[in-house]
Design a protein around this motif. Structure first.
Motif, PDB file in Angstrom:
ATOM      1  N   UNK A  29       0.820  -1.220   0.000  1.00 34.19           N
ATOM      2  CA  UNK A  29       0.000   0.000   0.000  1.00 34.19           C
ATOM      3  C   UNK A  29       0.850   1.264   0.000  1.00 34.19           C
ATOM      4  N   UNK A  30       1.799   1.273  -0.911  1.00 38.73           N
ATOM      5  CA  UNK A  30       2.569   2.492  -1.142  1.00 38.73           C
ATOM      6  C   UNK A  30       3.720   2.754  -0.182  1.00 38.73           C
ATOM      7  N   UNK A  31       3.942   1.898   0.786  1.00 34.55           N
ATOM      8  CA  UNK A  31       5.046   2.119   1.732  1.00 34.55           C
ATOM      9  C   UNK A  31       5.887   0.844   1.808  1.00 34.55           C
ATOM     10  N   UNK A  32       7.197   0.993   1.588  1.00 31.63           N
ATOM     11  CA  UNK A  32       8.046  -0.200   1.541  1.00 31.63           C
ATOM     12  C   UNK A  32       8.151  -0.863   2.920  1.00 31.63           C
ATOM     13  N   UNK A  33       8.519  -2.153   2.895  1.00 33.95           N
ATOM     14  CA  UNK A  33       8.658  -2.900   4.155  1.00 33.95           C
ATOM     15  C   UNK A  33       9.687  -2.213   5.048  1.00 33.95           C
ATOM     16  N   UNK A  34      10.813  -1.824   4.436  1.00 35.04           N
ATOM     17  CA  UNK A  34      11.879  -1.215   5.235  1.00 35.04           C
ATOM     18  C   UNK A  34      11.405   0.092   5.867  1.00 35.04           C
ATOM     19  N   UNK A  35      10.717   0.903   5.089  1.00 32.03           N
ATOM     20  CA  UNK A  35      10.245   2.189   5.631  1.00 32.03           C
ATOM     21  C   UNK A  35       9.258   1.970   6.778  1.00 32.03           C
ATOM     22  N   UNK A  36       8.378   0.999   6.616  1.00 28.73           N
ATOM     23  CA  UNK A  36       7.429   0.695   7.692  1.00 28.73           C
ATOM     24  C   UNK A  36       8.178   0.281   8.955  1.00 28.73           C
ATOM     25  N   UNK A  37       9.190  -0.574   8.784  1.00 27.69           N
ATOM     26  CA  UNK A  37       9.944  -1.036   9.954  1.00 27.69           C
ATOM     27  C   UNK A  37      10.705   0.117  10.610  1.00 27.69           C
TER      28      UNK A  37
END
Ligand code: CTP
Ligand code: MG
Length: 393
Positions: A29-37
């Protein structure tokens, strides 16, 4: 008291997840896994410093993900997760942190209270890890594919991250066991003789590993998470377009957007020939990838003879709701030499607003001629074109 730091491991290649770029840089949904973490740790009030461990080839991807977050400069990882962890640990030596949390970038749904539980348990324990109790019965398989043994599940947990440690102890253990191979950091401090406390993680904190895990992630990351993380999510926005034409025939009025307009001719069609509403219905169906108006209301079906077109539009709007969607805005252009659209615009907007349960301010209706060119210019009929913007939650 020393600082609490977080290390987010993103130095892997994500080979099991397939696709072109490493999984931690792919978006849910527009946000990378790394950025979410990274955001989960940057926003946690008890974490002072956050650093990522990345692969040297991913620097440009990392820059895009991390640009506006308050992070320490990244360090490069190694060939194994363990080596990446050690590189990260060494990068923090100069800060002498008291506690460190090590987290897989591939677990983007870590909850703030999971982080808190791991961190707080380090007051009384050298090491702690987030984990979830196993609820399925566990079987051990023999070489022939048969069950060799049923393992009592009461004592079994699935390890997650973050895994938390007193900094000195984890660094010493990592250095001591750097030539041996462990799949998580907790196992390394265990090997060094420390006790590791299990604390509850959160169910959503799964590790994105295989391609289908991205689908699970899409489903999980609903509005709730967007609000918590203040993420502006555009990935649920869809735009559908629609187009329709009807030919003039005998009659004394046309119906456009449900509004009867006196005219020298009528429009020919199986239904009431509301060309504008047909284009709009198709735009809405397009926005939810649900075929076209003919899929649901075939002209061959006598049931729709002379039917009022609001039936079609109402049905399309209902399908949007069923797909958990909301119509945000519609834009419609009606192409004809006559009748004039302007004088009827407001009544058309109100009628559509009523059918779609949408504010008139979100409904745009425009009229244009085709400069006497083509079939509309020769006054042979009316064409309409529509766009519908839909947000799928
Ligand atoms: N990781 C790392 N350095 C490595 C290998 C893994 O920093 N040399 C990180 C990954 O980026 C991931 C986490 O460790 O966030 C957990 O590893 P895993 O899920 O196995 O990720 P990958 O190794 O990237 O995936 P795969 O095993 O499918 O190639
Ligand atoms: Mg791996």
């Amino acid at each position: 008291m020393g600082k609490n730091v977080a290390l987010v491991l993103a130095g892997g290649r994500g080979s099991r997840a397939g696709h072109g770029i490493p999984k931690q840089y792919r978006e849910i949904r527009g946000v990378s896994l790394l950025r979410r973490s990274l955001i989960a740790f940057c926003e946690h009030p008890e974490i002072n410093l956050v650093r990522a461990v990345i692969h040297p080839e991913d620097q440009h991807l990392y820059e895009m993900v991390a640009r506006d977050l308050p992070l320490e400069p990244p360090v490069f990882g190694g060939d194994t997760r363990q080596k990446s962890g050690l590189n990260g640990l060494e990068s923090f030596i100069e800060y002498s942190p008291s506690k460190i949390l090590i987290h897989d970038a591939a677990r983007p749904f870590v909850a703030a209270d999971t982080i808190t539980r791991v961190l707080d348990s380090l007051d009384s324990s050298t090491a702690a890890l987030a984990a979830s109790k196993i609820t399925d019965t566990v079987k051990k398989q023999d070489k022939g594919g048969y069950v060799r043994e049923t393992i009592p599940r009461e004592e079994l947990w699935r390890a997650q991250t973050p895994q938390g440690f007193r900094f000195k102890e984890i660094l010493a253990a990592h250095i001591q066991f750097q030539n041996e191979s462990y799949t998580d950091d907790a196992a390394i401090v265990e090997a060094a003789g420390h006790k590791v406390l299990l604390v509850d993680g959160n169910e959503e904190n799964f590790k994105v590993t295989n391609p289908e895990d991205f689908v699970r992630g899409e489903v999980l990351s609903g509005t709730e998470e967007m609000t918590t993380h203040n993420i502006v999510d555009l990935s649920g926005i869809r735009t559908g377009i629609g187009f329709d034409v009807h030919r003039f025939g005998p009659g004394d009025h046309v119906i456009l957007c449900g509004v009867p307009i006196p005219h020298t001719h009528g429009l020919l069609a199986h239904s009431d020939a509301d060309v504008a509403m047909h284009a709009l219905t198709d735009a809405i169906l397009g926005g939810i990838c649900a075929g076209d108006i003919g899929t649901y209301f075939p002209p061959s079906d006598m049931k729709w003879k002379g039917a009022s077109s609001d039936i079609f539009l109402t049905e399309a709007a209902k399908m949007v709701t069923q797909k958990n969607g909301v119509i945000n805005h519609i834009d419609l252009t009606i192409v004809c030499e006559t009748p004039k659209i302007g004088p009827h615009r407001e009544s058309m907007q109100s009628r559509l607003a009523e059918i779609l349960n949408l504010s008139s301010e979100l409904i745009s209706i425009k009229g244009t001629t085709s400069e006497k060119l083509g079939f509309t210019g020769r006054r042979e009929g009316i064409a309409a074109q529509a766009a519908a913007t839909i947000w799928i939650r």
